[in-house]
Design a protein around this motif. Structure first.
Motif, short mmCIF file in Angstrom:
data_model
loop_
_atom_site.label_atom_id
_atom_site.label_comp_id
_atom_site.label_asym_id
_atom_site.label_seq_id
_atom_site.Cartn_x
_atom_site.Cartn_y
_atom_site.Cartn_z
N LEU A 1 0.74 -1.30 -0.04
CA LEU A 1 -0.04 0.06 0.10
C LEU A 1 0.79 1.40 0.14
O LEU A 1 0.62 2.22 -0.54
CB LEU A 1 -0.90 -0.05 1.23
CG LEU A 1 -2.19 -0.74 1.04
CD1 LEU A 1 -3.01 -0.99 2.57
CD2 LEU A 1 -3.23 -0.70 -0.13
N LEU A 2 1.98 1.28 0.67
CA LEU A 2 2.88 2.42 0.82
C LEU A 2 3.48 2.72 -0.48
O LEU A 2 3.57 3.84 -1.11
CB LEU A 2 3.82 2.25 1.98
CG LEU A 2 4.92 3.40 2.13
CD1 LEU A 2 4.08 4.64 2.69
CD2 LEU A 2 5.84 2.85 3.29
N GLY A 3 3.78 1.68 -1.19
CA GLY A 3 4.44 2.01 -2.55
C GLY A 3 3.48 2.44 -3.53
O GLY A 3 3.64 3.28 -4.24
N ALA A 4 2.36 1.78 -3.24
CA ALA A 4 1.26 2.24 -4.30
C ALA A 4 0.75 3.44 -4.00
O ALA A 4 0.09 4.05 -4.93
CB ALA A 4 0.14 1.16 -4.24
N ALA A 5 0.78 4.27 -2.91
CA ALA A 5 0.21 5.42 -2.58
C ALA A 5 1.17 6.56 -2.91
O ALA A 5 0.74 7.50 -2.74
CB ALA A 5 0.40 5.58 -1.16
N VAL A 6 2.23 6.37 -3.79
CA VAL A 6 3.13 7.23 -4.14
C VAL A 6 2.29 8.00 -5.40
O VAL A 6 2.03 7.11 -6.59
CB VAL A 6 4.50 6.73 -4.57
CG1 VAL A 6 5.32 7.88 -5.39
CG2 VAL A 6 5.13 6.14 -3.36
N ARG A 7 2.73 9.31 -5.29
CA ARG A 7 1.77 10.10 -6.65
C ARG A 7 2.50 9.78 -7.91
O ARG A 7 3.85 9.67 -8.05
CB ARG A 7 1.85 11.58 -6.35
CG ARG A 7 0.88 12.44 -7.08
CD ARG A 7 0.84 13.76 -6.81
NE ARG A 7 0.89 14.16 -5.34
CZ ARG A 7 -0.08 14.35 -5.06
NH1 ARG A 7 -1.45 14.31 -5.51
NH2 ARG A 7 -0.44 14.69 -3.46
N ALA A 8 1.87 9.71 -9.12
CA ALA A 8 2.43 9.44 -10.44
C ALA A 8 3.24 10.62 -10.69
O ALA A 8 2.95 11.75 -10.47
CB ALA A 8 1.20 9.31 -11.32
N GLY A 9 4.33 10.54 -11.25
CA GLY A 9 5.04 11.61 -11.76
C GLY A 9 6.24 11.95 -10.81
O GLY A 9 7.05 12.77 -11.10
N THR A 10 6.34 11.12 -9.61
CA THR A 10 7.54 11.26 -8.80
C THR A 10 8.82 11.21 -9.53
O THR A 10 9.02 9.87 -10.06
CB THR A 10 7.25 10.32 -7.52
OG1 THR A 10 6.14 10.81 -6.92
CG2 THR A 10 8.47 10.51 -6.69
N GLY A 11 9.73 11.89 -9.36
CA GLY A 11 11.09 11.68 -9.78
C GLY A 11 11.80 10.87 -8.67
O GLY A 11 12.26 9.66 -8.89
N GLN A 12 12.39 11.83 -7.71
CA GLN A 12 13.21 11.07 -7.00
C GLN A 12 12.52 10.81 -5.81
O GLN A 12 11.71 11.41 -4.99
CB GLN A 12 14.38 12.10 -6.54
CG GLN A 12 15.33 12.53 -7.76
CD GLN A 12 15.93 11.45 -8.08
OE1 GLN A 12 16.41 10.43 -7.49
NE2 GLN A 12 16.23 11.42 -9.43
N LEU A 13 12.49 9.45 -5.19
CA LEU A 13 11.87 8.81 -3.94
C LEU A 13 12.92 8.15 -3.00
O LEU A 13 13.80 7.59 -3.30
CB LEU A 13 11.00 7.45 -4.56
CG LEU A 13 10.42 6.71 -3.42
CD1 LEU A 13 9.25 7.44 -2.88
CD2 LEU A 13 9.77 5.53 -4.01
N LEU A 14 12.50 8.38 -1.69
CA LEU A 14 13.33 8.10 -0.71
C LEU A 14 12.51 7.24 0.19
O LEU A 14 11.43 7.62 0.58
CB LEU A 14 13.91 9.21 0.09
CG LEU A 14 14.81 8.94 1.47
CD1 LEU A 14 15.99 8.00 1.09
CD2 LEU A 14 14.95 10.20 2.17
N ASP A 15 12.78 5.92 0.45
CA ASP A 15 12.23 4.99 1.30
C ASP A 15 13.11 4.84 2.62
O ASP A 15 14.10 4.48 2.63
CB ASP A 15 11.99 3.67 0.82
CG ASP A 15 11.21 2.80 1.17
OD1 ASP A 15 10.78 3.07 2.81
OD2 ASP A 15 10.78 1.61 0.96
N LEU A 16 12.53 5.39 3.68
CA LEU A 16 13.18 5.37 5.00
C LEU A 16 12.83 4.13 5.69
O LEU A 16 11.70 4.08 5.83
CB LEU A 16 12.83 6.76 5.93
CG LEU A 16 13.28 7.99 5.40
CD1 LEU A 16 13.00 9.03 6.18
CD2 LEU A 16 15.03 8.01 5.20
N GLY A 17 13.81 3.44 6.23
CA GLY A 17 13.40 2.01 7.18
C GLY A 17 13.04 1.21 5.99
O GLY A 17 11.76 0.69 6.06
N ALA A 18 13.54 0.93 4.79
CA ALA A 18 13.09 0.16 3.83
C ALA A 18 12.77 -1.11 3.84
O ALA A 18 12.14 -2.08 2.92
CB ALA A 18 13.74 0.42 2.42
#
Length: 221
Positions: free
Chosen positions: A2-19
């Motif tokens: 769910l967290l990954g699917a919740a990212v808005r379309a068109g995001t360039g750089q993504l950071l996942d903290l505590g991945a």
């Protein structure tokens, strides 16, 4: 998922903290919600699994892992390669039991991933704010009972907060929350209608969530 699917379309750089092993960040990449991702994980063995998952799924040119504790001092994080004021979206699934509460997992890395003291959530929010660019977003998935603590941690740094409650079934209390905020925004909080994971009976997921868990759809919110 769910967290990954919740990212808005068109995001360039993504950071996942505590991945962890990289699930959320790689879901965002696989759904083409983000172009590049940095996964931060402090447990070395788990970070190695995340790196292996990146390679096994063909994301070697789009993602990398930093074996780093986000509680580390700023100079140490910069030396490890964690950029400041850079990421379009920061996502996190922070530990949600305060130390001494809940049941510790028998494996140390899992216990660490689920437990932290009360001040640590503030540190997660501070780290996210330092890494997000101006106007960048933070997206957190968190237990519903932790909403007050979460809002207290992120509100000084992220505005325009949107809260999406998720319940097991229609009519039942929410057990999880997706919370999104924008760095520097002064917009008011929005509380969305609760969405149910399952139908009224049985264990099958509702169609919206079934498609997400199959990797076929993103979360529209």
């Amino acid at each position: 998922m769910l967290l990954g699917a919740a990212v808005r379309a068109g995001t360039g750089q993504l950071l996942d903290l505590g991945a962890g092993v990289g699930t959320a960040g790689l879901v965002a990449l696989s759904l083409d919600r983000a172009k590049e991702a940095v996964l931060v994980e402090r447990d070395v063995a788990t970070a190695d699994l995340a790196a292996q998952n990146i390679d096994d799924n063909g994301f070697g040119e789009m993602a990398r892992v930093l074996p780093l504790d986000i509680m580390s001092p700023g100079p140490m994080k910069r030396a490890a390669g964690l950029a400041e004021n850079f990421f379009d979206v920061v996502i996190a699934n922070p530990p949600f039991f305060e130390a001494g509460q809940g049941t510790l997992a028998p494996e140390t890395s899992r216990a660490d991933a689920r437990h932290m003291d009360g001040s640590a959530l503030e540190n997660w929010a501070r780290c996210a704010a330092g890494c997000a660019r101006g106007g960048g977003e933070l997206i957190v998935i968190y237990p519903a009972q932790g909403l007050v603590a979460l809002l207290n941690a992120i509100a000084p740094r992220f505005g325009g907060v949107t809260v999406l409650p998720i319940s097991p079934r229609i009519g039942e209390a929410a057990t999880r929350l997706l919370v999104r905020g924008t760095k520097g925004s002064r917009a008011p909080l929005t509380l969305m209608a609760t969405r149910a994971l399952h139908g009224a009976a049985g264990r099958d997921f509702a169609p919206e969530f079934d498609a997400i868990f199959r990797g076929q759809a993103a979360l529209d919110w």
